[in-house]
Design a protein around this motif. Structure first.
Motif, short mmCIF file in Angstrom:
data_model
loop_
_atom_site.label_atom_id
_atom_site.label_comp_id
_atom_site.label_asym_id
_atom_site.label_seq_id
_atom_site.Cartn_x
_atom_site.Cartn_y
_atom_site.Cartn_z
N TRP A 143 15.44 2.27 79.54
CA TRP A 143 16.73 1.73 79.07
C TRP A 143 17.10 2.32 77.73
O TRP A 143 18.25 2.62 77.47
N TYR A 174 10.66 9.28 83.94
CA TYR A 174 10.52 7.85 84.22
C TYR A 174 9.66 7.17 83.16
O TYR A 174 8.61 7.69 82.80
N THR A 216 14.10 2.17 86.92
CA THR A 216 12.75 1.59 86.82
C THR A 216 12.37 0.90 88.13
O THR A 216 11.22 0.57 88.34
N TYR A 217 13.35 0.72 89.03
CA TYR A 217 13.02 0.19 90.36
C TYR A 217 12.26 1.22 91.20
O TYR A 217 11.77 0.90 92.27
N ALA A 235 8.92 2.96 82.42
CA ALA A 235 9.34 1.56 82.58
C ALA A 235 9.74 0.93 81.25
O ALA A 235 10.78 0.30 81.14
N PRO A 236 8.94 1.08 80.18
CA PRO A 236 9.35 0.43 78.93
C PRO A 236 10.50 1.13 78.22
O PRO A 236 11.26 0.47 77.51
N VAL A 250 19.35 -5.77 88.14
CA VAL A 250 19.90 -4.96 87.05
C VAL A 250 21.35 -4.58 87.35
O VAL A 250 22.21 -4.61 86.47
N ALA A 266 17.75 1.45 83.40
CA ALA A 266 16.81 0.51 84.00
C ALA A 266 16.90 0.49 85.52
O ALA A 266 15.96 0.11 86.20
N LEU A 267 18.06 0.91 86.06
CA LEU A 267 18.17 0.98 87.52
C LEU A 267 17.06 1.85 88.10
O LEU A 267 16.58 1.61 89.20
N PRO A 273 9.46 3.44 90.54
CA PRO A 273 8.29 4.11 89.99
C PRO A 273 7.70 4.99 91.07
O PRO A 273 7.65 4.60 92.23
N GLY A 293 22.00 0.81 78.77
CA GLY A 293 20.57 0.70 79.03
C GLY A 293 20.28 0.35 80.47
O GLY A 293 19.35 0.87 81.08
N ALA A 294 21.11 -0.52 81.04
CA ALA A 294 20.87 -0.98 82.41
C ALA A 294 20.97 0.17 83.41
O ALA A 294 20.24 0.19 84.40
N LYS A 335 8.96 7.41 92.55
CA LYS A 335 9.99 8.24 93.17
C LYS A 335 10.59 9.20 92.15
O LYS A 335 10.83 10.36 92.43
N THR A 365 25.50 -1.73 74.78
CA THR A 365 24.05 -1.60 74.64
C THR A 365 23.39 -1.94 75.97
O THR A 365 22.53 -1.22 76.46
N LEU A 366 23.82 -3.05 76.55
CA LEU A 366 23.15 -3.53 77.75
C LEU A 366 23.47 -2.71 78.98
O LEU A 366 22.58 -2.37 79.74
#
Lengths: 418, 310
Positions: A242, A236, A225-226, A238-239, A162, A222-223, A228, A218-219, A230, A214-215
C-alpha cells in the motif's frame, strides 16, 4: 486558435478580465470561445490534432461498442488465469496515481498555505478530477456487468474487501473533486453564490481529499496483496504494498502535473494568462522538489522491503534484471535528473525528468498488474482490440480535458468584481 | 476579527472532514483481528490420489448434476490428458467444474491422476476479496456464490490461490463466475455427498466431517508405512480447505502448489486493513494541525497576500 490570437482577435474573458467588467457572457462566448460557428469550425478543421482524434474515434468507437455487444471475451485476452488486462492495468492502475496531483496541490495550497502555488492549483485539481473520472470509465469498460456499479454501495455490501474501500473512496473523492472545481465553473457561469459556498468548506474538502487519497491510492496496491505467490516477490510486499502505491502516487501526480502544464504552455499558450505563464518555471521547480523527495522515500522503502523479505536472491535472476531496469528508469534516473535540474535551476531538464517519471510509473503499474503477475505461469499479451479500446478511451480523456481547458478559468483568471 | 473568523472556518472544516471520515470509516474495520478455524461440523472430502485411475466418471457426473453444457470431447475420450494450453494442463472452466489430469512422475510406476475442483477454503480468498459479498462459506463447508449481485470485477479470480473461479467472458449480457459449489443446493444441504464423490467407481474420495477426515487421513498415512507422502494437502494450506488430498508422490509433482503457506489469504491483506482506521482517525487532526501551523505564521504578519480567499 493561435492564429486568431495573433490576428488580435478578442478572446472572451480576456477582454473581460482586463476591464474587470461584470457583463454576463453569452452562450456563444461560453461555448464557442466568442467565435462565430463558422470561425469555430475553421479553427477546428485547421488543428491537425483534431484529425488524429477523429481517426482514432472512427477506428475505436465501433470496437468499443463491439465490446459491449459481443462481450469481454471478444475484445480482450481476459482469461481464467489473467482476469485483468489493459483496461485496469492502464486505465485504473496507471491513471489513478497520475491523477494524484489534485490532492497534492490542494494540500499544498489550502492546508500548508503555500499560496505561491495557486496559479497551478486549478490545473492540478482538473488533472485529478478527469483522471479519476476516466479511471471509472475504464473500469466500466472492464466490468462484466457495469450497470451494477452501484451494487457495492447500496445493494450488497462487502465492507471487509479492499475493493469496497476503493469503490467508496473513489466515488466520494470524485464528488470532493467536483466540489473543489466548482469555483472555476461558478466563475465561468457567473454564479458567485456557488463559489462562496464552496470556499466556506474548502479546508474540510481538502482534508477529506487527503484521507481518501491516501487510502485509495494505497488500496489499489493492497488489491495485489490478495495474490501472494502470483505477483513476483520483487513486486509484492504484504506490509509495504500500500505504501509503494501511495508514495509513488505522490511523485506520479506531481510529475504528471509538470508534463500537463508543459503541454499547456506549448499548445495552449493563447489560453494561459501571464499569471500562469510567468510563474510556471518557478512552480515547476517547486513541484520537482516535491517529486524528488517522494522518489527518494520510495526508493528507500523499496530497498527496505527487499531486505525485509530477504528477496536479494531474486535480484540476480532475469526477473531481477527487469526489476532493476524498472527502478533505474522509473526512480534512479528521475532522481538524478530532478536533482541536477534543481541544483542548476533548469526547468527544461525538470520537465524532461517529469516525462521519464510518468513513463516509469506507468511501467511499474503495468509490471505489477500484468507482467509480474502470474510470473510462474505464462505471459499474457493484450488483445489488439483491447489496445485500441484503451487508446480510444484515453483519447476521449484528452479531448474532454482540452474542451474544459479551452473554456473554464483553469489556466487563466476571471477577475470578478467583489 | 480576521483571526477569529479563520479559526471558526478551521473548526468547521476540521469537523466536516472528521464527520465525513467517520461516516466512510464504518465497515472497513474489524475483519482484521480474529482467526477463523472453520465451522466445527463442516463437511469435506478426502481425495486419495493413489486410488484414482483417471476414468473421468466424476467429470461426467458433475456435468450432469450441474446441468453444464456438453463437453468438447466426450468423457470417455482420454486424449484430453495430453492437452496443453499455455504450457498448462487442463483446468476447470465455466463448462467444467472439475477436471482430472494425468501426470507422469519419474520413478513412479505408471501415471498418477489428480482430480481438481474448488477446494472450498475455510477462509476463502474469493470471499474476503469480494466487495459485493457474493460469496458465502456455508456451515456445511461449501463456498457458494450469488450471481445475482456479482458486478464482474473478477477480483476473486485474482485472490483465489488455486485459480478456481471461471468467468464467462463470452457473455455480454450476464457474465458470472462459474465454479464448483460442492453440489450445495442439490445435495450437500441435505447431508448428501457431492455427485462426483458418489459416482467414483474406485472410491477415491471419502465424504465426511472435515475433522474426521483429517484423522482418517493421518491414520491412512500411518497404517501404510512408505505408501503415502506424510502430508495431507489442504489440512493447513491457506488456512485449511474442505477438500484435502493424500498422495504417494510429492504433491509438487502432480500439479499442486506447495508454496502457498498456511496463512489464509486475508492475512496478507490485514496489514493494509489495519492502516485504514489509523489514517481515518489520525489524518484529520494531523492536517488541520499543519494548517493551523502554516496559517499562524501568516496571521502574525500584518500583510495578507492578495491571493488569499480569492
Amino acid at each position: 486558435m493561435k492564429r486568431y490570437v495573433a490576428q488580435g482577435y478578442d478572446l472572451p474573458f480576456l477582454k473581460n478580465a482586463a476591464t474587470g467588467g461584470d457583463k454576463k457572457w453569452s452562450i456563444k462566448e461560453k461555448l464557442l470561445l466568442g467565435l462565430t460557428p463558422g470561425q469555430y469550425l475553421a479553427q477546428f478543421v485547421r488543428n491537425p490534432f483534431n484529425w488524429l482524434f477523429l481517426l482514432i474515434f472512427m477506428a475505436g468507437l465501433p470496437i468499443l461498442i463491439g465490446r459491449f455487444y459481443y462481450g469481454l471475451g471478444w475484445a480482450t485476452h481476459g482469461s481464467y488465469d489473467y482476469p485483468w488486462g489493459l483496461f485496469l492495468g492502464w486505465g485504473l492502475f496507471v491513471m489513478v496515481p497520475l491523477s494524484a496531483s489534485g490532492f497534492m496541490l490542494g494540500t499544498t495550497v489550502e492546508v500548508f498555505g503555500r499560496d505561491d502555488f495557486k496559479p497551478i492549483e486549478r490545473l492540478a485539481l482538473l488533472n485529478g478530477l478527469l483522471g479519476y473520472l476516466f479511471a471509472v470509465i475504464f473500469l466500466q469498460v472492464d466490468l462484466g456487468q457495469p450497470w451494477r456499479l452501484i451494487y457495492p454501495m447500496f445493494v450488497s455490501l462487502g465492507p471487509a474487501a479492499v475493493l469496497f474501500l476503493v469503490a467508496w473512496h473513489v466515488a466520494t473523492y470524485l464528488s470532493v473533486q467536483v466540489a473543489e472545481l466548482l469555483p472555476a465553473l461558478a466563475e465561468w457561469g457567473n454564479w458567485p453564490g456557488l463559489k462562496k459556498f464552496i470556499r466556506s468548506m474548502i479546508l474540510g474538502l481538502t482534508i477529506s481529499g487527503i484521507i481518501l487519497s491516501t487510502l485509495h491510492q494505497g488500496a489499489l496496491g493492497a488489491l495485489f496483496t490478495y495474490a501472494p505467490g502470483k505477483v513476483h516477490p520483487l513486486w509484492y510486499s504484504a506490509p509495504f504494498q500500500w505504501f509503494y502505491f501511495f508514495c509513488s502516487s505522490i511523485f506520479a501526480g506531481l510529475s504528471m502535473l509538470i508534463v500537463v502544464s508543459t503541454l499547456c504552455k506549448r499548445f495552449l499558450s493563447w489560453r494561459c494568462d501571464r499569471r500562469f505563464l510567468d510563474n510556471l518555471d518557478q512552480q515547476t521547480m517547486g513541484l520537482a522538489k516535491g517529486a524528488v523527495l517522494a522518489l527518494v522515500t520510495y526508493l528507500a522503502i523499496k530497498i527496505i522491503a527487499i531486505a525485509h523479505a530477504e528477496n536479494w536472491g531474486y535480484l540476480v535472476t532475469g526477473w531481477g534484471a527487469y526489476y532493476l531496469l524498472e527502478i533505474s528508469v522509473g526512480v534512479l534516473v528521475p532522481i538524478v535528473l530532478y536533482t541536477k535540474a534543481l541544483r542548476n535551476n533548469l526547468p527544461g531538464l525538470a520537465r524532461f525528468a517529469a516525462l521519464i517519471t510518468v513513463f516509469g510509473i506507468a511501467l511499474n503499474r503495468i509490471n505489477t498488474a500484468l507482467v509480474a503477475f502470474n510470473w510462474n505461469l505464462y505471459q499474457e499479451i493484450p488483445h489488439w482490440r483491447e489496445v485500441i479500446i484503451s487508446i480510444t478511451v484515453y483519447t476521449l480523456y484528452i479531448v474532454t480535458y482540452r474542451f474544459i481547458l479551452y473554456r473554464l478559468p483553469i489556466l487563466y483568471q476571471i477577475k470578478v468584481k467583489s | 476579527m480576521k483571526n477569529l473568523l479563520d479559526r471558526r472556518k478551521f473548526l468547521k472544516g476540521g469537523l466536516a472532514s472528521g464527520v465525513l471520515a467517520s461516516v466512510l470509516g464504518t465497515g472497513k474495520k474489524a475483519s482484521a483481528e480474529h482467526s477463523f478455524e472453520g465451522y466445527p461440523d463442516s463437511m469435506g472430502v478426502l481425495v486419495d490420489l493413489s486410488k484414482c485411475i483417471g476414468c473421468r466418471t466424476c467429470e461426467a457426473a458433475c456435468n450432469k448434476e450441474q446441468e453444464l453444457p456438453a463437453p468438447d470431447k466426450p468423457f470417455d475420450d482420454m486424449s484430453v490428458f495430453d492437452e496443453i494450453r499455455h504450457g498448462q494442463k487442463r483446468r476447470t472452466s465455466e463448462k467444467a467444474y472439475t477436471v482430472v489430469n494425468r501426470y507422469d512422475v519419474p520413478g513412479h510406476d505408471g501415471p498418477v491422476f489428480r482430480k481438481f475442483q474448488c477446494n472450498h477454503c475455510n477462509e476463502p480468498g474469493c470471499l474476503s476479496s469480494c466487495f459485493v459479498n457474493a460469496y458465502t462459506k456455508t456451515p456445511e463447508g461449501a463456498v457458494i456464490y450469488n450471481e445475482k449481485v456479482c458486478v464482474g470485477c473478477r477480483t476473486c479470480m485474482i485472490a483465489c490461490p488455486f485459480y478456481v473461479p471461471a468467468y464467462q467472458y463470452s457473455s455480454p449480457i450476464n457474465p458470472v463466475i462459474k465454479k464448483c459449489k460442492m453440489c450445495y443446493d442439490t445435495r450437500l444441504k441435505f447431508g448428501r455427498p457431492p455427485a462426483c464423490v458418489e459416482a467414483c467407481p474406485q472410491e477415491v474420495m471419502t465424504f465426511g466431517k472435515r475433522r474426521d477426515l483429517i484423522k482418517l487421513g493421518h491414520e491412512r498415512i500411518q497404517g501404510n508405512p512408505g505408501k503415502y507422502i506424510d502430508h495431507i494437502y489442504g489440512e493447513k494450506e491457506v488456512g485449511g480447505t474442505a477438500w484435502m488430498y493424500l498422495s504417494s508422490v510429492p504433491f509438487s509433482e502432480v500439479g499442486f502448489n506447495t508454496e502457498l503457506g498456511d496463512q489464509p489469504i486475508i492475512n496478507y491483506v490485514k496489514e493494509f486493513l489495519t492502516v485504514v482506521p489509523m489514517v481515518l482517525t489520525i489524518w484529520p487532526a494531523l492536517f488541520t494541525g499543519f494548517h493551523l501551523l502554516a496559517r499562524r505564521k501568516e496571521n502574525q504578519k500584518t500583510t495578507t497576500p492578495s491571493d488569499r480567499n480569492a
